[in-house]
Design a protein around this motif. Sequence first.
Motif, PDB file in Angstrom:
ATOM      1  N   UNK A  86     -15.600  13.276  41.618  1.00  0.00           N
ATOM      2  CA  UNK A  86     -15.596  11.814  41.514  1.00  0.00           C
ATOM      3  C   UNK A  86     -14.382  11.199  42.209  1.00  0.00           C
ATOM      4  N   UNK A  87     -13.240  11.874  42.157  1.00  0.00           N
ATOM      5  CA  UNK A  87     -12.061  11.392  42.880  1.00  0.00           C
ATOM      6  C   UNK A  87     -12.344  11.415  44.381  1.00  0.00           C
ATOM      7  N   UNK A  92     -13.621   8.427  49.426  1.00  0.00           N
ATOM      8  CA  UNK A  92     -14.510   8.212  50.578  1.00  0.00           C
ATOM      9  C   UNK A  92     -15.037   6.784  50.621  1.00  0.00           C
ATOM     10  N   UNK A  93     -15.305   6.210  49.461  1.00  0.00           N
ATOM     11  CA  UNK A  93     -15.871   4.851  49.370  1.00  0.00           C
ATOM     12  C   UNK A  93     -14.991   4.013  48.453  1.00  0.00           C
ATOM     13  N   UNK A  94     -13.855   3.563  48.954  1.00  0.00           N
ATOM     14  CA  UNK A  94     -12.850   2.877  48.146  1.00  0.00           C
ATOM     15  C   UNK A  94     -13.374   1.630  47.443  1.00  0.00           C
ATOM     16  N   UNK A  95     -14.402   1.005  47.970  1.00  0.00           N
ATOM     17  CA  UNK A  95     -14.940  -0.194  47.323  1.00  0.00           C
ATOM     18  C   UNK A  95     -15.748   0.126  46.080  1.00  0.00           C
ATOM     19  N   UNK A  96     -16.176   1.378  45.933  1.00  0.00           N
ATOM     20  CA  UNK A  96     -16.982   1.799  44.791  1.00  0.00           C
ATOM     21  C   UNK A  96     -16.058   2.211  43.645  1.00  0.00           C
ATOM     22  N   UNK A  97     -16.015   1.402  42.595  1.00  0.00           N
ATOM     23  CA  UNK A  97     -15.128   1.686  41.465  1.00  0.00           C
ATOM     24  C   UNK A  97     -15.801   2.499  40.362  1.00  0.00           C
ATOM     25  N   UNK A  98     -17.069   2.819  40.513  1.00  0.00           N
ATOM     26  CA  UNK A  98     -17.762   3.569  39.459  1.00  0.00           C
ATOM     27  C   UNK A  98     -17.112   4.915  39.138  1.00  0.00           C
ATOM     28  N   UNK A  99     -16.687   5.695  40.155  1.00  0.00           N
ATOM     29  CA  UNK A  99     -16.029   6.965  39.817  1.00  0.00           C
ATOM     30  C   UNK A  99     -14.760   6.763  38.986  1.00  0.00           C
ATOM     31  N   UNK A 100     -13.987   5.738  39.304  1.00  0.00           N
ATOM     32  CA  UNK A 100     -12.753   5.470  38.550  1.00  0.00           C
ATOM     33  C   UNK A 100     -13.095   5.020  37.131  1.00  0.00           C
ATOM     34  N   UNK A 101     -14.090   4.180  36.995  1.00  0.00           N
ATOM     35  CA  UNK A 101     -14.518   3.737  35.660  1.00  0.00           C
ATOM     36  C   UNK A 101     -14.984   4.927  34.824  1.00  0.00           C
ATOM     37  N   UNK A 102     -15.674   5.857  35.450  1.00  0.00           N
ATOM     38  CA  UNK A 102     -16.125   7.076  34.774  1.00  0.00           C
ATOM     39  C   UNK A 102     -14.927   7.861  34.241  1.00  0.00           C
ATOM     40  N   UNK A 103     -13.898   8.045  35.095  1.00  0.00           N
ATOM     41  CA  UNK A 103     -12.707   8.797  34.692  1.00  0.00           C
ATOM     42  C   UNK A 103     -11.943   8.083  33.585  1.00  0.00           C
ATOM     43  N   UNK A 104     -11.797   6.773  33.710  1.00  0.00           N
ATOM     44  CA  UNK A 104     -11.085   5.994  32.690  1.00  0.00           C
ATOM     45  C   UNK A 104     -11.803   6.091  31.348  1.00  0.00           C
TER      46      UNK A 104
END
Length: 162
Positions: A86-87, A92-104
């Motif tokens: 996910x990181x 790769x797609x900095x505009x997509x915040x879903x991976x960060x939201x998943x980690x948080x």
Amino acid sequence: MALYRAIGEIFQSIRDCSQEGELIIYTNGYEHLCFPVLSVWIADQPEHANLEDISTRSCPKCEVEFHTLGSTRWSPSRNHKDYRKRVKLFREYQGNLRPVEYLVARSVKTLFNAFWDMLRVNPYDLNKPDILRNIYLGMLKQMVQWVQASGFLEEAQSIGEI
């Protein structure tokens, strides 16, 4: 972040050995190709959470929510391969915040963890003996039991040394 970079540098030699192997001479005189891996980490729960860079109010082993810590409810194990994937996706797609939201949502506080790059090692499964509580206090308890069982205190008290 500096802590994790430093740990990453320290672990680099272990990572190299675990990938390529290292010839080690055994006591029988023969050389064996060995692939050493990290197998233990000494830390208590808050220290381990800090090293994993997760919330200190989280479990280092599973993704249990704070308000259910200590319950018998099942929670999924932490998956550092999934976190790393996910990181990579976020980078790769900095505009997509879903991976960060998943980690948080799983109490992961960073996009880098030095343990994630260790081969054949799941950092959440490392044995984590806490030296103070498991060793020193355990030894103290054994010594007190031994002194009490030996009758040393009663004998010393009867002859007036205590």
